[in-house]
Design a protein around this motif. Sequence first.
Motif, PDB file in Angstrom:
ATOM      1  N   GLU A  30       0.829  -1.207   0.000  1.00  0.00           N
ATOM      2  CA  GLU A  30       0.000   0.000   0.000  1.00  0.00           C
ATOM      3  C   GLU A  30       0.866   1.260   0.000  1.00  0.00           C
ATOM      4  O   GLU A  30       0.638   2.196  -0.768  1.00  0.00           O
ATOM      5  CB  GLU A  30      -0.888   0.024   1.248  1.00  0.00           C
ATOM      6  CG  GLU A  30      -2.082  -0.887   1.211  1.00  0.00           C
ATOM      7  CD  GLU A  30      -2.927  -0.760   2.467  1.00  0.00           C
ATOM      8  OE1 GLU A  30      -4.132  -1.014   2.381  1.00  0.00           O
ATOM      9  OE2 GLU A  30      -2.387  -0.398   3.540  1.00  0.00           O
TER      10      GLU A  30
ATOM     11  N   HIS B 121      -7.522  -6.041   4.796  1.00  0.00           N
ATOM     12  CA  HIS B 121      -7.444  -5.707   6.221  1.00  0.00           C
ATOM     13  C   HIS B 121      -8.830  -5.778   6.848  1.00  0.00           C
ATOM     14  O   HIS B 121      -9.799  -5.197   6.325  1.00  0.00           O
ATOM     15  CB  HIS B 121      -6.841  -4.316   6.397  1.00  0.00           C
ATOM     16  CG  HIS B 121      -5.463  -4.201   5.836  1.00  0.00           C
ATOM     17  ND1 HIS B 121      -4.359  -4.670   6.499  1.00  0.00           N
ATOM     18  CD2 HIS B 121      -5.021  -3.703   4.642  1.00  0.00           C
ATOM     19  CE1 HIS B 121      -3.279  -4.448   5.749  1.00  0.00           C
ATOM     20  NE2 HIS B 121      -3.654  -3.885   4.624  1.00  0.00           N
TER      21      HIS B 121
ATOM     22  N   GLU C 107     -12.368  -3.272   5.322  1.00  0.00           N
ATOM     23  CA  GLU C 107     -12.184  -2.076   4.514  1.00  0.00           C
ATOM     24  C   GLU C 107     -12.615  -2.305   3.069  1.00  0.00           C
ATOM     25  O   GLU C 107     -12.431  -3.392   2.517  1.00  0.00           O
ATOM     26  CB  GLU C 107     -10.714  -1.645   4.518  1.00  0.00           C
ATOM     27  CG  GLU C 107     -10.219  -1.157   5.849  1.00  0.00           C
ATOM     28  CD  GLU C 107      -8.744  -0.794   5.790  1.00  0.00           C
ATOM     29  OE1 GLU C 107      -8.230  -0.302   6.804  1.00  0.00           O
ATOM     30  OE2 GLU C 107      -8.112  -0.995   4.724  1.00  0.00           O
TER      31      GLU C 107
ATOM     32  N   ILE D 206     -12.047  -1.333  -0.940  1.00  0.00           N
ATOM     33  CA  ILE D 206     -10.931  -0.934  -1.797  1.00  0.00           C
ATOM     34  C   ILE D 206     -11.175   0.465  -2.358  1.00  0.00           C
ATOM     35  O   ILE D 206     -10.277   1.305  -2.411  1.00  0.00           O
ATOM     36  CB  ILE D 206     -10.735  -1.942  -2.940  1.00  0.00           C
ATOM     37  CG1 ILE D 206     -10.235  -3.279  -2.381  1.00  0.00           C
ATOM     38  CG2 ILE D 206      -9.764  -1.416  -3.986  1.00  0.00           C
ATOM     39  CD1 ILE D 206     -10.084  -4.364  -3.422  1.00  0.00           C
ATOM     40  N   ASP D 207     -12.430   0.738  -2.740  1.00  0.00           N
ATOM     41  CA  ASP D 207     -12.797   2.012  -3.359  1.00  0.00           C
ATOM     42  C   ASP D 207     -13.703   2.794  -2.426  1.00  0.00           C
ATOM     43  O   ASP D 207     -14.841   2.385  -2.158  1.00  0.00           O
ATOM     44  CB  ASP D 207     -13.499   1.752  -4.692  1.00  0.00           C
ATOM     45  CG  ASP D 207     -13.825   3.033  -5.458  1.00  0.00           C
ATOM     46  OD1 ASP D 207     -13.505   4.123  -4.955  1.00  0.00           O
ATOM     47  OD2 ASP D 207     -14.400   2.916  -6.556  1.00  0.00           O
ATOM     48  N   ALA D 208     -13.239   3.941  -1.932  1.00  0.00           N
ATOM     49  CA  ALA D 208     -14.031   4.753  -0.996  1.00  0.00           C
ATOM     50  C   ALA D 208     -15.281   5.316  -1.662  1.00  0.00           C
ATOM     51  O   ALA D 208     -16.269   5.648  -0.974  1.00  0.00           O
ATOM     52  CB  ALA D 208     -13.176   5.889  -0.450  1.00  0.00           C
TER      53      ALA D 208
ATOM     54  N   GLY E 107     -10.854  -5.089   0.720  1.00  0.00           N
ATOM     55  CA  GLY E 107      -9.414  -5.091   0.931  1.00  0.00           C
ATOM     56  C   GLY E 107      -8.987  -6.219   1.851  1.00  0.00           C
ATOM     57  O   GLY E 107      -9.832  -6.915   2.440  1.00  0.00           O
TER      58      GLY E 107
ATOM     59  N   GLU F 277     -14.036   2.792   5.346  1.00  0.00           N
ATOM     60  CA  GLU F 277     -13.208   3.471   4.352  1.00  0.00           C
ATOM     61  C   GLU F 277     -11.841   2.794   4.244  1.00  0.00           C
ATOM     62  O   GLU F 277     -11.356   2.217   5.215  1.00  0.00           O
ATOM     63  CB  GLU F 277     -12.995   4.935   4.755  1.00  0.00           C
ATOM     64  CG  GLU F 277     -14.234   5.793   4.716  1.00  0.00           C
ATOM     65  CD  GLU F 277     -13.907   7.237   5.055  1.00  0.00           C
ATOM     66  OE1 GLU F 277     -12.700   7.550   5.212  1.00  0.00           O
ATOM     67  OE2 GLU F 277     -14.840   8.040   5.146  1.00  0.00           O
ATOM     68  N   PRO F 278     -11.205   2.864   3.099  1.00  0.00           N
ATOM     69  CA  PRO F 278      -9.834   2.349   2.981  1.00  0.00           C
ATOM     70  C   PRO F 278      -8.900   3.021   3.986  1.00  0.00           C
ATOM     71  O   PRO F 278      -9.062   4.192   4.312  1.00  0.00           O
ATOM     72  CB  PRO F 278      -9.441   2.723   1.536  1.00  0.00           C
ATOM     73  CG  PRO F 278     -10.738   2.872   0.820  1.00  0.00           C
ATOM     74  CD  PRO F 278     -11.711   3.409   1.816  1.00  0.00           C
ATOM     75  N   ARG F 279      -7.962   2.233   4.501  1.00  0.00           N
ATOM     76  CA  ARG F 279      -6.929   2.702   5.439  1.00  0.00           C
ATOM     77  C   ARG F 279      -7.488   3.151   6.783  1.00  0.00           C
ATOM     78  O   ARG F 279      -6.858   3.934   7.495  1.00  0.00           O
ATOM     79  CB  ARG F 279      -6.110   3.852   4.830  1.00  0.00           C
ATOM     80  CG  ARG F 279      -5.424   3.553   3.514  1.00  0.00           C
ATOM     81  CD  ARG F 279      -4.396   2.446   3.645  1.00  0.00           C
ATOM     82  NE  ARG F 279      -3.403   2.753   4.665  1.00  0.00           N
ATOM     83  CZ  ARG F 279      -2.352   3.516   4.476  1.00  0.00           C
ATOM     84  NH1 ARG F 279      -2.149   4.054   3.284  1.00  0.00           N
ATOM     85  NH2 ARG F 279      -1.492   3.732   5.443  1.00  0.00           N
TER      86      ARG F 279
END
Length: 433
Positions: A189, A355, A374, A376-378, A353, A412-414
């Motif tokens: 990432e 995680h 999570e 992948i695409d917000a 994702g 959301e991602p991350r």
Amino acid sequence: MIWSNMETLDREAFRKIQLERLKKTVPRVYNNVPFYKKAFQEAGVEPGDIKTLEDVSKLPMTVKQDFRDNYPFGLFSSPQEEIVRFHASSGTTGKPTVVGYTRNDMDTWSECVARMVSMAGVTNKDTAQISFGYGLFTGALGLQQGLERIGASVIPMSSGNTKKQIMIMKDFRTTTLISTPSYALHMAEIAREMGVDPKTDLNLKFGLFGGEGSTEAMRNELIDSWGLFATENYGMSELIGPGVSGECEALCGMHINEDHFLPEIIDPKTGKVLGEGEVGELVITTITKEALPIIRYRTKDITSLHYEKCECGRTTVRMSKIQGRSDDMLILGGVNVFPSQIEEVLLNTEGIGPHYQIKVFKKGYLDKIEVDVELIDANLLDSFSLLEALRNTIKGRLRTVLGIDAKVTLLEPRSLARFEGKAQRVIDMRGAK
């Protein structure tokens, strides 16, 4: 590449070596370790009772708590002046598990790791970047000495400082990455955020992953992220560290170094020894260690053993991918659930994702489970219908696999924590007050 001819012996040769070494190990622990002498006597067994390999089942088992009860050196069979290295666990749940090595143990350890990395395809032409944390943890230094034994170049990066990891990986033309699977995904990432394509801008060929369990879906995620050949290896501090077993290029199980470790599979509830191919808890006896020989150690890992010759040419027994740990198994309303089952569902779902986090809690008298994962695409968060469709897909797949309903939260991602060492996937709040 096969590193040692000890990896290609016939079955009877293995059994002969194992019995000879077991017969030396048993009196060593009986005479030098008060814990084992007492345990043997309580089990009604003496060293002279070991006449065949099958007689190992007469011996008492060892568990992790025995290390803590005998902290720090109570299980050692060598005097301290013969110990040249100590390692220990983090001790986050109590006293750390302390292990030690004589010079001969260190030689055995590096030999086992040399075989393991050679199985994965690494040679003296490779440059290996070790992204395990250095220190009392056995993983990093254990891998380093085995890689150096085969003549590979080693970059002892340790974990953390991820942007520098990527810079070094690019500038040093690293070909082999060694880390936990979860940290490797985090590194990928960060690489992409830095404008580095892990597949095309780097020179990685091999990934040797360990330190935490993973599924085939996780392997596919690693391959997709890095474009490398991903293998899994197995070991634990109590047994020696990394080097107990590893995957070859055929990817059909992890070859156990049988001339150093005697494996069994037992029923985790009854302790009964199971047959070839049967699934149960892995129990291992070390048969060459001097400082800390361990008798019938209950690893808690659920797997099976397979003895047919591998297409790679090795004849060592192979352990299948770890299905889970008997002590990690969650019992929810009488249903047995392994976190690996949930991971397999998530990583095989498009749009999700790698995680995630599993939360277990009580609602009244009932056990409940929630899975946070999570996207992948917000941008998907802006579409309620697409979000609900994805959530319902995951819930349905989890219900099919687990047999129970799970609440699914799409994030959301991350947004979930990243881990440089072992990932903390499960939070069990049922005992919280």
